[in-house]
Design an enzyme around this catalytic site. Structure first.
Site, mmCIF file in Angstrom:
data_model
loop_
_atom_site.group_PDB
_atom_site.id
_atom_site.type_symbol
_atom_site.label_atom_id
_atom_site.label_comp_id
_atom_site.label_asym_id
_atom_site.label_seq_id
_atom_site.Cartn_x
_atom_site.Cartn_y
_atom_site.Cartn_z
ATOM 1 N N CYS A 32 -3.206 1.823 6.858
ATOM 2 C CA CYS A 32 -2.701 1.337 7.917
ATOM 3 C C CYS A 32 -3.944 2.068 8.834
ATOM 4 C CB CYS A 32 -1.706 0.831 8.772
ATOM 5 S SG CYS A 32 -0.912 1.957 8.332
ATOM 6 N N ASN A 76 0.817 -1.281 0.155
ATOM 7 C CA ASN A 76 -0.054 -0.617 -0.171
ATOM 8 C C ASN A 76 0.486 1.541 0.260
ATOM 9 O OD1 ASN A 76 0.518 0.002 2.282
ATOM 10 N ND2 ASN A 76 -1.125 -0.028 3.516
ATOM 11 N N GLU A 136 5.161 -3.696 12.452
ATOM 12 C CA GLU A 136 4.316 -2.117 12.214
ATOM 13 C C GLU A 136 3.205 -2.709 11.390
ATOM 14 O OE1 GLU A 136 4.507 0.812 12.872
ATOM 15 O OE2 GLU A 136 6.295 1.241 13.546
ATOM 16 N N GLU A 139 8.542 4.112 13.582
ATOM 17 C CA GLU A 139 9.236 4.421 12.794
ATOM 18 C C GLU A 139 9.095 5.733 13.132
ATOM 19 O OE1 GLU A 139 8.135 2.009 9.484
ATOM 20 O OE2 GLU A 139 9.100 0.595 10.592
HETATM 21 P P1 NAP Z 1 0.547 -8.768 4.155
HETATM 22 O O1 NAP Z 1 -0.438 -9.729 3.641
HETATM 23 O O2 NAP Z 1 0.980 -9.006 5.630
HETATM 24 O O3 NAP Z 1 2.214 -8.787 3.746
HETATM 25 C C1 NAP Z 1 2.931 -7.431 3.929
HETATM 26 C C2 NAP Z 1 4.560 -8.490 3.556
HETATM 27 O O4 NAP Z 1 4.917 -9.611 4.052
HETATM 28 C C3 NAP Z 1 4.429 -8.599 2.224
HETATM 29 O O5 NAP Z 1 6.092 -7.689 1.397
HETATM 30 C C4 NAP Z 1 4.243 -10.024 1.604
HETATM 31 O O6 NAP Z 1 5.356 -10.230 1.009
HETATM 32 C C5 NAP Z 1 5.309 -10.751 3.188
HETATM 33 N N1 NAP Z 1 4.304 -11.330 3.828
HETATM 34 C C6 NAP Z 1 3.669 -12.243 3.698
HETATM 35 N N2 NAP Z 1 3.468 -13.486 4.195
HETATM 36 C C7 NAP Z 1 4.266 -14.078 4.555
HETATM 37 C C8 NAP Z 1 5.540 -14.905 5.383
HETATM 38 N N3 NAP Z 1 4.788 -15.534 4.953
HETATM 39 N N4 NAP Z 1 6.700 -14.270 5.312
HETATM 40 C C9 NAP Z 1 7.485 -12.938 4.925
HETATM 41 N N5 NAP Z 1 6.490 -12.561 4.481
HETATM 42 C C10 NAP Z 1 5.234 -12.412 3.632
HETATM 43 O O7 NAP Z 1 0.345 -7.399 3.913
HETATM 44 P P2 NAP Z 1 -0.403 -6.608 2.997
HETATM 45 O O8 NAP Z 1 -1.555 -6.810 2.005
HETATM 46 O O9 NAP Z 1 0.632 -6.572 2.242
HETATM 47 O O10 NAP Z 1 -0.237 -4.731 3.497
HETATM 48 C C11 NAP Z 1 -2.193 -4.652 3.919
HETATM 49 C C12 NAP Z 1 -1.403 -4.793 5.447
HETATM 50 O O11 NAP Z 1 -0.317 -3.885 5.976
HETATM 51 C C13 NAP Z 1 -2.722 -4.190 6.118
HETATM 52 O O12 NAP Z 1 -3.047 -4.978 7.475
HETATM 53 C C14 NAP Z 1 -1.594 -3.142 7.133
HETATM 54 O O13 NAP Z 1 -2.856 -2.332 8.107
HETATM 55 C C15 NAP Z 1 -0.542 -3.246 6.732
HETATM 56 N N6 NAP Z 1 0.699 -1.959 7.293
HETATM 57 C C16 NAP Z 1 0.659 -1.624 8.059
HETATM 58 C C17 NAP Z 1 1.190 -0.304 8.444
HETATM 59 C C18 NAP Z 1 2.328 -0.014 9.835
HETATM 60 O O14 NAP Z 1 2.533 1.108 9.371
HETATM 61 N N7 NAP Z 1 1.680 -0.196 10.429
HETATM 62 C C19 NAP Z 1 1.585 0.375 6.845
HETATM 63 C C20 NAP Z 1 1.104 -0.213 6.457
HETATM 64 C C21 NAP Z 1 0.333 -1.170 5.960
HETATM 65 P P3 NAP Z 1 3.945 -11.385 -0.601
HETATM 66 O O15 NAP Z 1 3.614 -9.741 -1.506
HETATM 67 O O16 NAP Z 1 5.373 -12.009 -1.851
HETATM 68 O O17 NAP Z 1 2.869 -11.833 -0.541
#
Ligand code: NAP
Length: 485
Positions: A289, A157, A255, A463
């Site tokens: 997020c 995102n 995060e 961060e």
């Molecule tokens: P996600 O599915 O958790 O993926 C995030 C990253 O983790 C991607 O690079 C993904 O790779 C990788 N990943 C997935 N499964 C993994 C595993 N088993 N081992 C290691 N890495 C793995 O999250 P998303 O859908 O991309 O992002 C949305 C989420 O991020 C929401 O929940 C949002 O709230 C959160 N977010 C939080 C913040 C914050 O600062 N707190 C900021 C932005 C977003 P792939 O892409 O290759 O699957």
């Protein structure tokens, strides 16, 4: 335009200063969410490539850690300037793979540059201590040193700025990095490699690997050379990484997801609240997020707020991010649209009323109408779950304590917002909210100067701010004895 953009569009891993394909030659397709068309490919790498990237980072650490903070700061200033000089091209690349409007993409790239500049400055202030000693013949020093190789995993995102928050403090502290960008938006991640090369950051200091999330993640978590994992993404994946990182007792920063409440009290400036609400809800099509998940509005201004918010959403221009004037781009993929539809179906079945939007946009694909749902109740699915789409449920409350209780009734604790006038109320609510970030009469609050991070299951660590570099440093206590004083 495309020529400039393609200069940053690398279709290879960066390992030890070399741009290389995956060992198998396998690739992942990257598509433009606005058109559904393929933009290009990136390597589908696994454990072996990741291991080599970690080893390259460990080798580079030997000399990078010895550079002075000033030297690193100068390189980072160059990096900042290179980002800003290429803001338009980097923004175009970001919009092409992620979908957000060009205006938002430019804002994100600008934010990336701001984090780099901030840490170029903060890296020069990682002070230790000389502590008054309880012994006459001994002296006490406390020093800060880079932790070593860090691994960063980031979501789709904010494919540029989520990396800036990690690469920035890592470079400044003297750490070297292995980075894994999200598979849906890898180009903005790989662009960091091009920028680093161009400004002269030594080979191996920044390594970037794309591919299988679980294989890359497993290697990063299990490899003892990696001393810190920094992750931005879902709470679900964050928990998996926390467990895996435990075996080698790495430092971790998480995060994670959110469920942001946005409270509007009777004494609020409703017009200002609506303006903040649009920014806090529909930015990045609701896919952040810190996006509001629940509007919680006091009975006296409920109808006015709902009407004004719905009117404002009807004016939002939905369209491809690269098109002039677009305010809301497509959702990232079909799954995201289906999830949003499921939330709306569940809410309307339980008595919620769609006041604006509510369905797929006439543009087709993954475009969705900005939506407002009134009469939301706590039995609806979005009360507990992150929506991650342009849907605004509006709940009603009567008393201040009730609103704070509703706001805190979640496993998450990332961002929250509230609009109120009375100063006593402002302090009561501010102190009552169990959130890492609070916007008071403001809907957009992220900045490099302030610590960003969640409480509860929204994460660990910060961060940004002066706090953001701490997790990249080891604190050492040194006792110098036998001084014969
Ligand atoms: P996600 O599915 O958790 O993926 C995030 C990253 O983790 C991607 O690079 C993904 O790779 C990788 N990943 C997935 N499964 C993994 C595993 N088993 N081992 C290691 N890495 C793995 O999250 P998303 O859908 O991309 O992002 C949305 C989420 O991020 C929401 O929940 C949002 O709230 C959160 N977010 C939080 C913040 C914050 O600062 N707190 C900021 C932005 C977003 P792939 O892409 O290759 O699957």
């Amino acid at each position: 335009m495309l020529q400039k953009t393609s200069h940053f569009m690398k279709t290879a891993n960066l390992i030890g200063g070399e741009w290389v394909q995956s060992d198998s030659g396998d690739t992942i397709d990257v598509t433009n969410p606005a058109t559904g068309l393929k933009i290009g490919t990136v390597p589908k790498s696994g454990r072996a490539e990741t291991k080599r990237a970690v080893e390259a980072a460990a080798e580079a650490f030997k000399s990078w850690r010895k550079t002075s903070a000033l030297e690193r700061s100068k390189l980072m200033r160059k990096l900042h300037d290179a980002i800003m000089d290429n803001q338009d091209s980097l923004a175009e690349l970001l919009t092409m793979e992620q979908g957000k409007s060009l205006t938002e993409a430019k804002g994100e790239v600008g934010m990336s540059a701001a984090y780099i500049l901030w840490y170029a400055e903060e890296g020069r202030r990682t002070y230790g201590d000389a502590v008054p000693s309880p012994w006459a013949d001994r002296r006490i020093l406390v020093t800060k040193e880079p932790v070593g190789v860090i691994a960063a995993i980031t979501p789709w995102n904010f494919p540029s700025s989520m990396l800036a928050r990690k690469i920035g403090p890592a470079l400044a502290a003297g750490c070297t990095s292995v980075v894994k960008p999200a598979s849906q938006t890898p180009y903005s991640g790989l662009a960091w490699g091009v920028l680093a090369e161009e400004v002269g950051i030594p080979k191996g200091v920044l390594n970037i690997v794309t591919g299988s999330a679980s294989e890359i993640g497993d290697e990063l978590c299990e490899n003892p050379l990696v001393r810190k994992i920094t992750f931005t993404g879902s709470t679900e994946v964050g928990k998996v990484l926390l467990k895996k990182a435990a075996d080698t007792v790495k430092k971790v920063s998480m995060e994670l997801g959110g469920n942001a409440p946005f409270l509007v009290f009777d004494d609020a400036d409703v017009d200002r609240a609506v303006e903040g609400a649009v920014a806090a809800k529909y930015r990045n099509s609701g896919q952040t997020c810190v996006c509001t998940n629940r509007f919680i509005v006091q009975a006296g201004v409920y109808d006015e707020f709902v009407e004004k918010l719905a009117a404002a959403t009807r004016k939002l221009k939905v369209g491809p991010g690269l098109e002039e004037g677009t305010q809301q781009g497509p959702l990232i993929d079909e799954k995201a649209v289906e999830k949003v539809e499921e939330f709306i179906e569940d809410a309307t079945a339980k008595g919620g009323k769609v006041v604006s939007g509510g369905k797929r946009h006439e543009l087709g694909g993954t475009f969705f109408e900005p939506t407002v749902i009134r009469d939301a109740t706590i039995d609806m699915k979005f009360t507990k779950d992150e929506i991650f789409g342009p849907v605004a449920p509006v709940y009603r409350f009567e008393k201040e304590e009730e609103a704070v209780e509703m706001a805190n009734d979640t496993i998450y604790g990332l961002a929250s917002y509230f609009y109120a006038g009375d100063l006593g109320r402002v302090f009561r609510v501010m102190e009552g909210l169990k959130y890492g970030l609070i916007g008071v009469n403001e809907g957009i609050i992220t900045t490099a100067e302030a610590p960003f991070g969640g409480l509860k299951q929204s994460g660990l660590g910060k961060e940004g701010g002066h706090q953001g570099i701490e997790d990249y440093l080891d604190t050492k206590y040194i006792c110098i004895g036998g001084l014969g004083l």
